[in-house]
Scaffold this motif. Sequence first.
Motif, short mmCIF file in Angstrom:
data_model
loop_
_atom_site.label_atom_id
_atom_site.label_comp_id
_atom_site.label_asym_id
_atom_site.label_seq_id
_atom_site.Cartn_x
_atom_site.Cartn_y
_atom_site.Cartn_z
N ALA A 142 0.83 -1.21 0.00
CA ALA A 142 0.00 0.00 0.00
C ALA A 142 0.86 1.25 0.00
O ALA A 142 0.54 2.25 -0.66
CB ALA A 142 -0.93 -0.01 1.21
N ALA A 143 1.95 1.23 0.74
CA ALA A 143 2.85 2.38 0.75
C ALA A 143 3.46 2.62 -0.62
O ALA A 143 3.64 3.77 -1.04
CB ALA A 143 3.94 2.18 1.80
N LEU A 144 3.72 1.55 -1.35
CA LEU A 144 4.35 1.68 -2.67
C LEU A 144 3.41 2.28 -3.71
O LEU A 144 3.88 2.87 -4.69
CB LEU A 144 4.84 0.30 -3.14
N VAL A 145 2.09 2.14 -3.52
CA VAL A 145 1.16 2.72 -4.49
C VAL A 145 0.79 4.16 -4.13
O VAL A 145 -0.04 4.78 -4.78
CB VAL A 145 -0.11 1.85 -4.65
N LYS A 146 1.39 4.67 -3.06
CA LYS A 146 1.28 6.08 -2.67
C LYS A 146 -0.10 6.47 -2.15
O LYS A 146 -0.52 7.63 -2.25
CB LYS A 146 1.64 7.01 -3.83
N THR A 147 -0.82 5.52 -1.56
CA THR A 147 -2.07 5.88 -0.92
C THR A 147 -1.79 6.71 0.34
O THR A 147 -0.70 6.63 0.92
CB THR A 147 -2.88 4.62 -0.54
N ASP A 148 -2.77 7.51 0.73
CA ASP A 148 -2.61 8.31 1.95
C ASP A 148 -2.85 7.46 3.19
O ASP A 148 -2.16 7.61 4.20
CB ASP A 148 -3.61 9.47 1.95
N ARG A 149 -3.84 6.58 3.10
CA ARG A 149 -4.22 5.76 4.25
C ARG A 149 -4.53 4.34 3.80
O ARG A 149 -4.73 4.07 2.61
CB ARG A 149 -5.47 6.32 4.95
N ILE A 150 -4.59 3.45 4.76
CA ILE A 150 -5.19 2.14 4.55
C ILE A 150 -6.37 2.00 5.50
O ILE A 150 -6.44 2.67 6.54
CB ILE A 150 -4.18 1.00 4.81
N GLU A 151 -7.32 1.17 5.11
CA GLU A 151 -8.40 0.80 6.02
C GLU A 151 -8.28 -0.70 6.27
O GLU A 151 -8.41 -1.51 5.35
CB GLU A 151 -9.77 1.10 5.44
N LEU A 152 -8.01 -1.07 7.51
CA LEU A 152 -7.90 -2.48 7.86
C LEU A 152 -9.28 -3.13 7.86
O LEU A 152 -10.22 -2.62 8.49
CB LEU A 152 -7.25 -2.64 9.23
N TYR A 153 -9.39 -4.24 7.15
CA TYR A 153 -10.63 -5.02 7.04
C TYR A 153 -10.76 -5.87 8.30
O TYR A 153 -10.01 -6.82 8.51
CB TYR A 153 -10.57 -5.87 5.78
N THR A 154 -11.70 -5.52 9.17
CA THR A 154 -11.73 -6.07 10.53
C THR A 154 -12.70 -7.23 10.74
O THR A 154 -12.99 -7.59 11.89
CB THR A 154 -12.05 -4.94 11.53
N GLU A 155 -13.18 -7.85 9.68
CA GLU A 155 -14.13 -8.96 9.84
C GLU A 155 -13.53 -10.11 10.64
O GLU A 155 -14.17 -10.67 11.53
CB GLU A 155 -14.60 -9.44 8.47
#
Length: 237
Positions: A142-155
């Motif tokens: 995710a860091a390599l694609v330059k997103t600002d944030r991640i959302e952890l999938y908490t299921e």
Amino acid sequence: MTKLSVNINKIATLRNARGGDRPNVVQVAKDCERFGAQGITVHPRPDERHIRFQDVYDLKQIVTTEFNIEGNPTPDFLKLVKAVKPEQATLVPDAPDAITSNAGWDTIRHKDFLTDVILELKELGIRTSIFVDPDEAMVEGAALVKTDRIELYTEAYASHYHQNREAAIAPYARAAQKAQELGLGLNAGHDLDLDNLQYLKNNLVSLEEVSIGHALICDALYFGLENTIQLYLRQLK
């Protein structure tokens, strides 16, 4: 304090079940903000079975907190997001016929695609977040694609919380630590509720935002919407 974004998809589902405009999704969004929510989330799907594309345009006119639009970045979804320009776009790899989101991105396999989409959105001033599983390799991707944030999938966390909450939170804590090390903002969402939310918040470093819809709306049937939002906010303090 971790921010609470209320997902109002289920309000639209109830409206669509009967036709007409009750409950009114715009009014509910206004009320959620008035009752203390710090954001409004919608997840329009291609068949418009709950949130309709027109709802998104209508909500943009009235949301005064953070407007977060989730969805699979298909051409139609991206056209909508670019036109509305929400504060945040959360990219989710769900199939058109999925009942609900059920997996995070493989950020390594889809690196080129995600990089291109995120660049387009960031050029419009839209903060980007991508849905990922609690896997440190996926966070690094995710860091390599330059997103600002991640959302952890908490299921998975929610499913195992009552059996062994320490084991359930462990991969999420590691993923959150990795996100912090890489300079990524951190969101979380899916199946969070009044039982498991506070423990999640207390064990993830730098958790900026949670998006909660289904459980919150279910609780509101018993406790009322205003009281329910306050109950969730207390879990995040």
